[in-house]
Enzyme design. Structure first.
Site, mmCIF file in Angstrom:
data_model
loop_
_atom_site.group_PDB
_atom_site.id
_atom_site.type_symbol
_atom_site.label_atom_id
_atom_site.label_comp_id
_atom_site.label_asym_id
_atom_site.label_seq_id
_atom_site.Cartn_x
_atom_site.Cartn_y
_atom_site.Cartn_z
ATOM 1 N N GLN A 18 0.804 -1.011 -0.031
ATOM 2 C CA GLN A 18 0.324 0.003 0.211
ATOM 3 C C GLN A 18 1.183 1.429 -0.022
ATOM 4 O OE1 GLN A 18 -3.179 -0.221 -0.081
ATOM 5 N NE2 GLN A 18 -4.060 -1.985 -0.656
ATOM 6 N N SER A 19 1.923 1.129 -0.613
ATOM 7 C CA SER A 19 2.794 2.594 -0.702
ATOM 8 C C SER A 19 1.871 3.901 -1.265
ATOM 9 C CB SER A 19 4.161 2.246 -1.170
ATOM 10 O OG SER A 19 5.018 3.158 -1.805
#
Length: 331
Positions: free
Chosen positions: A75-76
């Site tokens: 989920q960068s």
């Protein structure tokens, strides 16, 4: 500007708002709280990495690059904003995400919408995977440009020297006295090292307090932030030396580990939303805000202080099933 000689491509909506948070201040019964809203930088959902990407993408274009390559957690936010910059500027984009394929939600949805090529590292080391992809793109004639984790190198960190100049100009325009502390989430070190250098160069006595989201205090302050601050100063031809003792880091809020949202983060996210209609994320700003709230409750931050919370973005992660369930289970 201290960084005006560096190549830069406009990607962000700047300046980002500088706002008081009177209802949150009242709810916490003490310090005067303000917020710098870098979640509103605009690019593909916004966030602090957009500032860095203005300089990094300019460098990539100067070098004749065709493909941007970077890496991060599933989920960068950095990966999402890199994909957004690539789409806007016409680069190919390869994102190396840690681990094995997971549910398509939050930032992963946005990465796909933005046309990024997602490669899952699986059981391979991220470094080995990045090297292999770099060579692949090079062989295919798509000249690659490797952006480090979080965009945190001297080029990226320079963006937050410029951000501190932006803040100083806003404070002057609003005739605001100096803040006692700036509080924010710190991990890869680029944002904090740039802020620290910017504050020094502008003669500000404000404490630049990073709430660590994933690293012990000494590692973050000495091995990452101080080191990068010195590399950035050298890159810009500036005088001065930063040691770990010059870097303010609080690593007391690591909780269950990186990307594990606990009760403290949930409380912080809900409180910001319900008092100021500000959306924090479960991994970075939620943890930084939880640290700020705890420091205020324990009066380690004085009731007479003026505090700036620097919002670094990340709200798309709220829409992943695991976080959404945690945040709404009792509502």
């Amino acid at each position: 500007m201290l960084t005006s000689h560096l190549p830069r491509i406009s990607l962000a909506h700047l300046p980002t708002p500088l706002e008081a948070m009177p209802r949150l201040s009242a709810a916490l019964g003490g310090a005067e709280l303000w917020i710098k809203r870098d979640e509103q930088t605009g690019l593909a959902g916004g966030g602090n990495k957009t500032r860095k990407l203005e300089y990094l993408c300019a460098d990539a274009r100067t070098q004749g690059a065709k493909t941007l390559i970077t890496a991060g957690a599933p989920q960068s936010n950095h990966c999402r904003q890199t994909a957004g910059a690539a789409a806007k500027l016409g680069f190919n984009c390869v994102l190396v995400l840690a681990g094995h394929p997971t549910e398509v939600s939050g930032n992963i949805v946005l990465n796909k919408l933005l046309g990024a090529n997602i490669v899952w590292a699986g059981d391979e080391s991220m470094g080995d995977m990045l090297s292999a992809i770099f060579k692949r793109e090079q062989t295919a004639g798509r000249k690659p440009y490797l952006i480090p984790y979080g965009g945190s190198n001297p080029i990226g960190a320079s963006a937050y020297i410029a951000a501190m100049e932006e803040l100083a100009a806003q404070m002057q325009a609003q005739t605001l006295p100096p803040f006692d502390r700036i509080v924010f989430a710190s991990s890869s070190g680029g944002t904090q090292s740039g802020m620290l250098l910017g504050a020094r160069l502008l003669g500000l006595s404000t404490q630049i307090l990073g709430i660590s989201v994933d690293k012990p205090e000494v590692e973050l302050s000495e091995d990452i932030v101080a080191k990068l601050a010195n590399e950035t100063a050298k890159f810009l031809g500036l005088e001065g030396y930063v040691s770990g003792k010059d870097v303010a880091v609080n690593a007391g809020y690591l909780g269950g580990g990186y990307a594990v949202m606990g009760e403290a983060e949930i409380e912080a996210i809900q409180l910001f939303a319900r008092t100021e209609s500000i959306l924090l994320d479960p991994v970075y700003t939620g943890r930084a805000a939880a640290g700020l709230i705890d420091l205020l409750k324990k009066e380690k931050i004085g009731k007479n202080e003026r505090i700036l919370f620097w919002h670094t973005g990340g709200a798309p992660a709220l829409f992943t099933p695991k976080y959404a369930k945690q945040l709404t289970i009792n509502n």
